[in-house]
Write an enzyme that holds these catalytic residues in place. Structure first.
Site, PDB file in Angstrom:
ATOM      1  N   THR A 121     135.327  16.823  39.756  1.00  0.00           N
ATOM      2  CA  THR A 121     134.296  16.615  40.780  1.00  0.00           C
ATOM      3  C   THR A 121     134.438  17.677  41.866  1.00  0.00           C
ATOM      4  O   THR A 121     135.542  18.112  42.173  1.00  0.00           O
ATOM      5  CB  THR A 121     134.485  15.217  41.415  1.00  0.00           C
ATOM      6  OG1 THR A 121     134.407  14.242  40.379  1.00  0.00           O
ATOM      7  CG2 THR A 121     133.421  14.931  42.457  1.00  0.00           C
ATOM      8  N   GLU A 157     139.787  11.026  38.894  1.00  0.00           N
ATOM      9  CA  GLU A 157     140.329  12.350  38.548  1.00  0.00           C
ATOM     10  C   GLU A 157     141.770  12.233  38.042  1.00  0.00           C
ATOM     11  O   GLU A 157     142.157  12.917  37.089  1.00  0.00           O
ATOM     12  CB  GLU A 157     140.281  13.281  39.770  1.00  0.00           C
ATOM     13  CG  GLU A 157     138.858  13.652  40.161  1.00  0.00           C
ATOM     14  CD  GLU A 157     138.777  14.468  41.436  1.00  0.00           C
ATOM     15  OE1 GLU A 157     137.730  15.076  41.652  1.00  0.00           O
ATOM     16  OE2 GLU A 157     139.745  14.496  42.214  1.00  0.00           O
ATOM     17  N   GLY A 202     136.699  15.242  47.882  1.00  0.00           N
ATOM     18  CA  GLY A 202     135.392  14.652  47.560  1.00  0.00           C
ATOM     19  C   GLY A 202     135.471  13.153  47.326  1.00  0.00           C
ATOM     20  O   GLY A 202     134.454  12.517  47.040  1.00  0.00           O
TER      21      GLY A 202
HETATM   22  C1  A5P Z   1     137.161  15.721  44.530  1.00  0.00           C
HETATM   23  O1  A5P Z   1     137.567  14.434  44.812  1.00  0.00           O
HETATM   24  C2  A5P Z   1     138.269  16.688  44.737  1.00  0.00           C
HETATM   25  O2  A5P Z   1     139.475  16.367  44.163  1.00  0.00           O
HETATM   26  C3  A5P Z   1     137.862  18.089  44.379  1.00  0.00           C
HETATM   27  O3  A5P Z   1     138.391  18.473  43.150  1.00  0.00           O
HETATM   28  C4  A5P Z   1     138.364  18.996  45.407  1.00  0.00           C
HETATM   29  O4  A5P Z   1     138.044  18.418  46.642  1.00  0.00           O
HETATM   30  C5  A5P Z   1     137.794  20.407  45.299  1.00  0.00           C
HETATM   31  O5  A5P Z   1     136.466  20.422  45.686  1.00  0.00           O
HETATM   32  P1  A5P Z   1     135.681  21.776  45.883  1.00  0.00           P
HETATM   33  O6  A5P Z   1     135.599  22.431  44.577  1.00  0.00           O
HETATM   34  O7  A5P Z   1     134.324  21.327  46.395  1.00  0.00           O
HETATM   35  O8  A5P Z   1     136.409  22.571  46.916  1.00  0.00           O
END
Ligand code: A5P
Length: 222
Positions: A31, A106, A100
């Site tokens: 995500t 995850e 996120g």
């Molecule tokens: C989501 O919960 C997160 O673990 C994302 O993998 C992490 O925040 C990276 O996000 P971006 O690619 O938007 O930086």
């Protein structure tokens, strides 16, 4: 780093990750904005995968919009590969994730996968984890109890206002947690009643980190 450069790096690393994808795969997909670039790149590449196991409702929506088949983890068994982003990574490919808010699914999909390829831009590289606040998912009734335990560990938890996870829970963003021993902290947080998941990937780091920079994509692995 300005946002145009960062976006270009996300797109660059997303394309590099396609090399790990085989057409017969059921692929775990994470995500976030970097993973969104990966999903777009996968669709544009014309590479066909058997199905994807998604780590969030948001990712499921994007996958379906591209006509990619989404399969429930319960029906998929062990996955060969998981692709996801991170908020920080250290020299041992240990991560902070969950910016996120999708950390629980995850972590489950990571655990169900043989290999985790983490895709990041260079702003995510650190020597020691912990500048980025550590997300901790808690069940709602345990919010204050867990927050007090985190304060007792010397950190400052902050409730993510107006946010509910896909699992109906809350996120505490934990500032100033001492992460010199990330494996020890991950275990300690896992043992707090009311904590669903914490955003440390230290017991099981990523097997590969692909990091985009202005000089190209660099691979970190054993
Ligand atoms: C989501 O919960 C997160 O673990 C994302 O993998 C992490 O925040 C990276 O996000 P971006 O690619 O938007 O930086």
């Amino acid at each position: 780093m300005n946002s145009t450069r960062r976006q270009a790096q996300k797109e660059q690393v997303a394309i590099a990750a396609l090399e790990f994808v085989r057409s017969d795969m059921v692929l775990g997909i994470g995500t976030g904005s970097t993973v969104n670039c990966f999903i777009d790149a996968l669709a544009a590449s014309g590479k066909h995968i058997e199905a994807a196991v998604s780590s969030s409702e948001a990712t499921t929506g994007l996958l379906k919009s591209h006509g990619i088949n989404v399969k429930e983890l319960n029906l998929a068994g062990t996955l060969d590969l998981y692709i996801d982003g991170a908020d920080e990574f250290d020299p041992y490919r240990r991560l902070i994730k969950g910016g996120g808010g999708a950390l629980t699914r995850e972590k489950v999909v990571t655990a169900a996968s043989r290999k985790f390829v983490c895709i990041v831009d260079e702003s995510k590289q650190v020597g020691v984890l912990g500048k980025y606040p550590l997300p901790v998912e808690v069940i709602p009734m345990a919010r204050s109890f867990v927050a007090r335990q985190l304060v007792a560990m010397g950190a400052q938890p902050e409730l993510r206002e107006g946010f509910e996870t896909d699992n109906g829970n809350l996120i505490l963003d934990v500032h100033n947690m001492d992460l010199v021993d990330p494996v020890g902290v991950e275990k300690k947080l896992n043992n707090l009643p009311g904590v669903v998941t914490n955003g440390l990937w230290a017991i099981r780091p990523a097997e590969v980190v692909l990091m985009a920079s202005d000089e190209g994509v660099r691979e970190f692995s054993e």
